[in-house]
Scaffold this active site. Structure first.
Site, PDB file in Angstrom:
ATOM      1  N   SER A 133       0.853  -1.189   0.000  1.00 33.64           N
ATOM      2  CA  SER A 133       0.000   0.000   0.000  1.00 33.64           C
ATOM      3  C   SER A 133       0.890   1.242   0.000  1.00 33.64           C
ATOM      4  CB  SER A 133      -0.902  -0.008   1.227  1.00 33.64           C
ATOM      5  OG  SER A 133      -1.802  -1.097   1.184  1.00 33.64           O
ATOM      6  N   GLY A 134       0.261   2.396  -0.229  1.00 39.35           N
ATOM      7  CA  GLY A 134       1.013   3.643  -0.299  1.00 39.35           C
ATOM      8  C   GLY A 134       1.196   4.158  -1.701  1.00 39.35           C
ATOM      9  N   HIS A 135       0.721   3.366  -2.716  1.00 39.76           N
ATOM     10  CA  HIS A 135       0.875   3.765  -4.117  1.00 39.76           C
ATOM     11  C   HIS A 135      -0.466   4.107  -4.757  1.00 39.76           C
ATOM     12  CE1 HIS A 135       4.888   2.375  -3.535  1.00 39.76           C
ATOM     13  NE2 HIS A 135       4.536   1.115  -3.410  1.00 39.76           N
ATOM     14  N   HIS A 176       9.551   3.915  -3.054  1.00 41.74           N
ATOM     15  CA  HIS A 176       9.582   3.526  -1.641  1.00 41.74           C
ATOM     16  C   HIS A 176      10.642   4.323  -0.893  1.00 41.74           C
ATOM     17  CE1 HIS A 176       8.347  -0.167  -3.905  1.00 41.74           C
ATOM     18  NE2 HIS A 176       7.341  -0.074  -3.061  1.00 41.74           N
ATOM     19  N   GLY A 230      23.200 -19.839   3.175  1.00 39.48           N
ATOM     20  CA  GLY A 230      22.084 -20.570   2.589  1.00 39.48           C
ATOM     21  C   GLY A 230      22.540 -21.799   1.830  1.00 39.48           C
TER      22      GLY A 230
END
Length: 589
Positions: free
Chosen positions: A56-58, A223, A565
């Site tokens: 969210s935020g866009h 972002h 990893g």
């Protein structure tokens, strides 16, 4: 930056904003639990469903793009964070019509690709026809800096969604819609600029995060990510700089698009904090500089607020090189002009939609917990349990070592994550013993991995195992010997490569995975394959990282230890091969 908000609780903010869309567009409904906005069921002819989403935020991307002529559903994460794979899976499996297939469109961010990709693989394993298209249109970060991660996705994604949505509304096949979406994505470039960073509601203000008065950041991401440069310049010079990054063929680091068409679409996007008045001035400046410097007269100029960065005080420029769709149908321009009823595009909601007062919703679940159908591909459950337990115990025993390595080159959580996953699987097979049906047993383990393991490595393992379930089911019935496993593992590696660019030599878990699969295919010997994985993991010592958090950590730690990893995965493979740790090294049981 402004840290003043009317709603300071980010969770409440996202939830109420999603609810508001059902108040302003009668075509859509909200699955509040999964944060999915989706089209209400109706009597329209069946068509390909298109799903997108992200953090969210866009806004208005992506939830306000849902409606006739565009998206079938959008899945929302928290502010600037990807939704979970389970949210996406719910969207694909239970909130859209899957009869004609589903196209998933995401922006090129690791979290989005992995979580949407995991859900796509799970849907494919369940027999659904699903395609996924990734959009990376941002030229703010050049080839050298972006590396294998590639370009970020920004406002150009909206044009991909509009064109794909219009084509789906015409009843075209999943193959055609996906083809045109990829073609559109391949012909789009975008770049942004901003006078200020943004503040996320609920976060502590960082006093040193803002830009000095008069400075502009070129190439800033959506972002708050840094761009390519910061400097003082007026709008004409800024626009020239941005257009050069988009169109200069001499800039080899950013020459992503060659405008070969007489038709170019221009999108001017408000990042959220630019006034309508000022955006008009910016639009006029961009159109004028395009014509004066590049002799480009856009056939469509689209200006407005489509993909924001909260209240970002900036804008982005997107250029679409209009090319032949080659499907014997509508052009990209016709698809952009096609009607749509979504709050985030320029077309208004029709009067008939308001008067219809549609209150229908979709109910049900995405099928979580449903029993996997037996495949007929079998193994000895007693032997398989013994081998798997040995491998998982080796992973648990290796946790201190893996944690030590990851503390040096990462954030220190790799060993704990692997141990947590191994312990959860051990508990699961104790409570629910293996059945001997390979597909059923691997599918049951996948559910545990998805729940117990988080982060990037958890998503990678889940994607790989979901695709392994699908690959094993394609092998038919009979005994699952080394040749069957190697064939399925090779297919799973191919599926994994769709969601990560990692290859041997990039210092990731893939360095251990690929040699194991390769040697198993050549020899049919698990022990030899495990030793190959162990050697490859050891060889990552001194190998600079190309992907993952190690890229950002820096320092010389990579010269001292192997990739955590890869080492952890090698320990698992050694356990599968019946190899145990000793003081001198590793020896066969």
């Amino acid at each position: 930056m402004s840290a003043k908000h009317f709603i300071n609780d980010p969770t409440r903010l996202v939830n109420t904003a999603l609810h508001s869309l059902t108040l302003t567009n009668p075509n859509v409904a909200l699955d509040a639990e999964n944060r999915i906005i989706y089209r209400r069921p109706c009597n329209d002819p069946r068509q390909v469903s298109i799903i997108s989403g992200g953090g969210s935020g866009h806004e208005p991307s992506f939830a306000a793009m849902v409606g006739p002529g565009m998206l079938s559903a959008a899945v929302a994460g928290t502010i600037f964070a990807s939704p979970s794979a389970e949210q996406v899976r719910a969207g694909i499996m239970s909130r859209v019509d899957t009869e004609a297939g589903v196209l998933v469109v995401v922006m090129n961010y690791t979290g989005d690709i992995l979580n949407f990709g995991m859900a796509v693989e799970k849907a494919i394993a369940a027999g659904q026809a699903v395609e996924m298209v990734v959009v990376g249109d941002d030229v703010g970060v050049g080839r050298k800096r972006a590396g294998k991660v590639g370009r970020r996705g920004i406002a150009g994604t909206v044009l991909v969604l509009k064109i794909a949505g219009a084509l789906a509304a015409q009843g075209r096949s999943l193959e055609e819609v996906a083809k045109v979406a990829r073609l559109t994505a391949a012909n789009i470039v975008s770049v942004g600029a901003s006078l200020e960073h943004v503040h996320v509601p609920g976060r502590v203000v960082d006093a040193g995060e803002g830009l000095p008065l008069g400075q502009v950041e070129v190439g800033m991401g959506i972002h708050n990510e840094p761009g390519s440069s910061r400097e003082k310049m007026e709008l004409p010079q800024l626009v020239d700089r941005m257009l050069a990054q988009l169109l200069d063929r001499g800039d080899e680091d950013r020459a992503f698009l060659h405008v070969s068409s007489n038709e170019v679409v221009l999108l001017i996007n408000n990042l959220g904090g630019v006034s309508v008045l000022e955006l008009g001035g910016i639009t006029a400046e961009v159109v004028g500089r395009l014509e004066d410097k590049y002799n480009i007269r856009p056939v469509r100029v689209i200006s407005g607020t489509f993909m924001t960065s909260l209240n970002g005080l900036g804008f982005s420029i997107t250029l679409l090189n209009v090319v032949n769709t080659d499907i014997g149908g509508p052009s990209m321009i016709e698809l952009l002009d096609a009607p749509s009823e979504v709050a985030g595009w320029s077309a208004p909601i029709r009067k008939t939609s308001w008067e219809a007062r549609n209150t229908a919703t979709r109910t049900g679940t995405a099928g979580a917990g449903q029993e996997t159908k037996p495949s007929g591909l079998s193994m000895d459950p007693k032997h398989a349990t013994s081998v798997l337990v040995n491998a998982l115990e080796r992973v648990i025993a290796a946790e201190p070592e893996v944690t030590k390595y990851d503390t040096i080159v990462g954030d220190g959580d790799c060993g704990i994550g692997l141990k947590r996953g191994a312990e959860a699987i051990l508990k699961h097979i104790h409570q629910k013993p293996l059945t001997g049906d390979v597909v059923v047993d691997v599918a049951s383990v996948v559910q545990v991995v998805e729940t117990a393991m988080d982060g990037t490595s958890g998503a990678l393992y889940a994607i790989f195992l979901n695709s392994l379930v699908h690959a094993l089911r394609t092998l038919g019935s009979g005994e699952a010997g080394p040749s069957a496993w190697s064939a399925a593992l090779q297919l799973s590696c191919e599926a994994l490569s769709k969601y990560t660019p990692a290859q041997p030599g990039d210092r990731t878990l893939v360095d251990a995975l690929y040699p194991f699969v390769e040697i198993l295919a050549e020899t049919g010997d698990v022990k030899k394959a495990a030793h190959a994985a162990r050697k490859a993991a050891d060889d990552t010592k001194g190998m600079p990282a190309s992907l993952g958090r190690s890229v950002y950590v820096g320092g010389s730690g990579y010269e001292e230890v192997p990739d955590p990893g890869a080492w952890g995965l090698a320990c698992f493979f050694l356990g599968l091969g019946g190899v145990k740790p000793t003081e001198e090294g590793w020896e066969s049981v």
